[in-house]
Motif scaffolding. Sequence first.
Motif, PDB file in Angstrom:
ATOM      1  N   GLY A  76      -4.914  -5.893  14.125  1.00  0.00           N
ATOM      2  CA  GLY A  76      -3.397  -6.285  14.191  1.00  0.00           C
ATOM      3  C   GLY A  76      -2.715  -5.599  12.918  1.00  0.00           C
ATOM      4  O   GLY A  76      -3.130  -5.762  11.908  1.00  0.00           O
ATOM      5  N   GLY A  77      -1.344  -5.223  13.383  1.00  0.00           N
ATOM      6  CA  GLY A  77      -0.329  -4.714  12.307  1.00  0.00           C
ATOM      7  C   GLY A  77      -0.246  -5.773  11.025  1.00  0.00           C
ATOM      8  O   GLY A  77      -0.402  -5.246   9.838  1.00  0.00           O
ATOM      9  N   PHE A  78      -0.066  -7.119  11.168  1.00  0.00           N
ATOM     10  CA  PHE A  78       0.051  -8.130  10.444  1.00  0.00           C
ATOM     11  C   PHE A  78      -1.005  -8.385   9.475  1.00  0.00           C
ATOM     12  O   PHE A  78      -1.128  -9.139   8.739  1.00  0.00           O
ATOM     13  N   GLU A  79      -2.253  -8.059  10.023  1.00  0.00           N
ATOM     14  CA  GLU A  79      -3.627  -8.417   9.510  1.00  0.00           C
ATOM     15  C   GLU A  79      -3.933  -7.487   8.323  1.00  0.00           C
ATOM     16  O   GLU A  79      -4.897  -7.591   7.568  1.00  0.00           O
ATOM     17  N   LEU A  80      -3.619  -6.209   8.414  1.00  0.00           N
ATOM     18  CA  LEU A  80      -4.104  -5.086   7.561  1.00  0.00           C
ATOM     19  C   LEU A  80      -3.641  -5.529   6.042  1.00  0.00           C
ATOM     20  O   LEU A  80      -4.455  -5.390   5.089  1.00  0.00           O
ATOM     21  N   GLU A  81      -2.502  -5.856   5.836  1.00  0.00           N
ATOM     22  CA  GLU A  81      -1.982  -6.147   4.363  1.00  0.00           C
ATOM     23  C   GLU A  81      -3.060  -7.350   3.639  1.00  0.00           C
ATOM     24  O   GLU A  81      -3.567  -7.235   2.684  1.00  0.00           O
ATOM     25  N   PRO A  82      -2.912  -8.473   4.430  1.00  0.00           N
ATOM     26  CA  PRO A  82      -3.778  -9.700   3.584  1.00  0.00           C
ATOM     27  C   PRO A  82      -5.210  -9.343   3.593  1.00  0.00           C
ATOM     28  O   PRO A  82      -5.831  -9.570   2.682  1.00  0.00           O
ATOM     29  N   PRO A 100      -7.547   0.428   4.755  1.00  0.00           N
ATOM     30  CA  PRO A 100      -7.440   1.409   3.431  1.00  0.00           C
ATOM     31  C   PRO A 100      -7.007   0.401   2.149  1.00  0.00           C
ATOM     32  O   PRO A 100      -6.666  -0.857   2.550  1.00  0.00           O
ATOM     33  N   ASP A 101      -7.324   0.741   1.099  1.00  0.00           N
ATOM     34  CA  ASP A 101      -7.284  -0.222  -0.135  1.00  0.00           C
ATOM     35  C   ASP A 101      -5.701  -0.384  -0.259  1.00  0.00           C
ATOM     36  O   ASP A 101      -4.962   0.461   0.203  1.00  0.00           O
ATOM     37  N   THR A 107       0.937   4.241   2.340  1.00  0.00           N
ATOM     38  CA  THR A 107       1.216   5.377   2.311  1.00  0.00           C
ATOM     39  C   THR A 107       0.861   6.056   3.752  1.00  0.00           C
ATOM     40  O   THR A 107       1.137   7.297   3.868  1.00  0.00           O
ATOM     41  N   PHE A 108       0.255   5.222   4.737  1.00  0.00           N
ATOM     42  CA  PHE A 108      -0.387   5.764   5.848  1.00  0.00           C
ATOM     43  C   PHE A 108       0.616   5.419   6.901  1.00  0.00           C
ATOM     44  O   PHE A 108       1.373   4.354   7.103  1.00  0.00           O
ATOM     45  N   SER A 109       0.921   6.516   7.755  1.00  0.00           N
ATOM     46  CA  SER A 109       1.692   6.405   9.109  1.00  0.00           C
ATOM     47  C   SER A 109       0.967   5.448  10.034  1.00  0.00           C
ATOM     48  O   SER A 109      -0.439   5.289   9.889  1.00  0.00           O
ATOM     49  N   ILE A 110       1.717   4.467  10.686  1.00  0.00           N
ATOM     50  CA  ILE A 110       0.701   3.735  11.588  1.00  0.00           C
ATOM     51  C   ILE A 110       1.085   4.005  13.250  1.00  0.00           C
ATOM     52  O   ILE A 110       2.292   4.484  13.648  1.00  0.00           O
ATOM     53  N   LEU A 154      -3.185   5.488  10.428  1.00  0.00           N
ATOM     54  CA  LEU A 154      -3.975   4.266  10.597  1.00  0.00           C
ATOM     55  C   LEU A 154      -3.579   3.849  12.299  1.00  0.00           C
ATOM     56  O   LEU A 154      -2.342   3.858  12.674  1.00  0.00           O
ATOM     57  N   VAL A 155      -4.430   3.095  12.833  1.00  0.00           N
ATOM     58  CA  VAL A 155      -4.449   2.815  14.224  1.00  0.00           C
ATOM     59  C   VAL A 155      -4.410   1.203  14.402  1.00  0.00           C
ATOM     60  O   VAL A 155      -5.180   0.613  13.889  1.00  0.00           O
TER      61      VAL A 155
END
Length: 159
Positions: A76-82, A100-101, A107-110, A154-155
């Motif tokens: 999930g896109g909103f799961e990546l940052e947390p 990614p850290d 810096t990643f395209s999604i 990033l996918v």
Amino acid sequence: MKRILITFGTRPLAMRIARKLSGSFEVLYASSEEIPDLLLKSGNYTAIPKGLLPTFAHEVLKLSLDQRVDYVLPLGGFELEPLAEAKVLFDEYQISVLVPDKDILETFSIIENPPADLPYVLLSKGNNLLGEAIYENTLDGLLVTSDSAEEFALVCVSK
């Protein structure tokens, strides 16, 4: 056998990745979306909170510890940052979060809801869990490589 927890587990992308991992991993699924009762009763699916909630990372960690998970793949896109922010916490329990850290995540395209025919790589510290390739960098995450294999996107299923 190593265990991997894939979020948004009811989505086609999760199923495609699980099929590729099934010979090497025991795959478990979690989702903040509604999960049909039949899947919940199978024991392989668990409900988790939405990625925007402050308790999200802790709930995923608790589930991962309860299920003895080795890897967590957030789709999930909103799961990546947390989960990027909580990677150090997961690492303390020898659980690898495949994103990614935090300092390079932006810096990643999604690519959201990618087509099935894209050549994915699922990296854990540069090792491709979907195949034999090993990359020089130490990236984590479900990624698509450029034609030159030097750039990554990033996918995820949604943002």
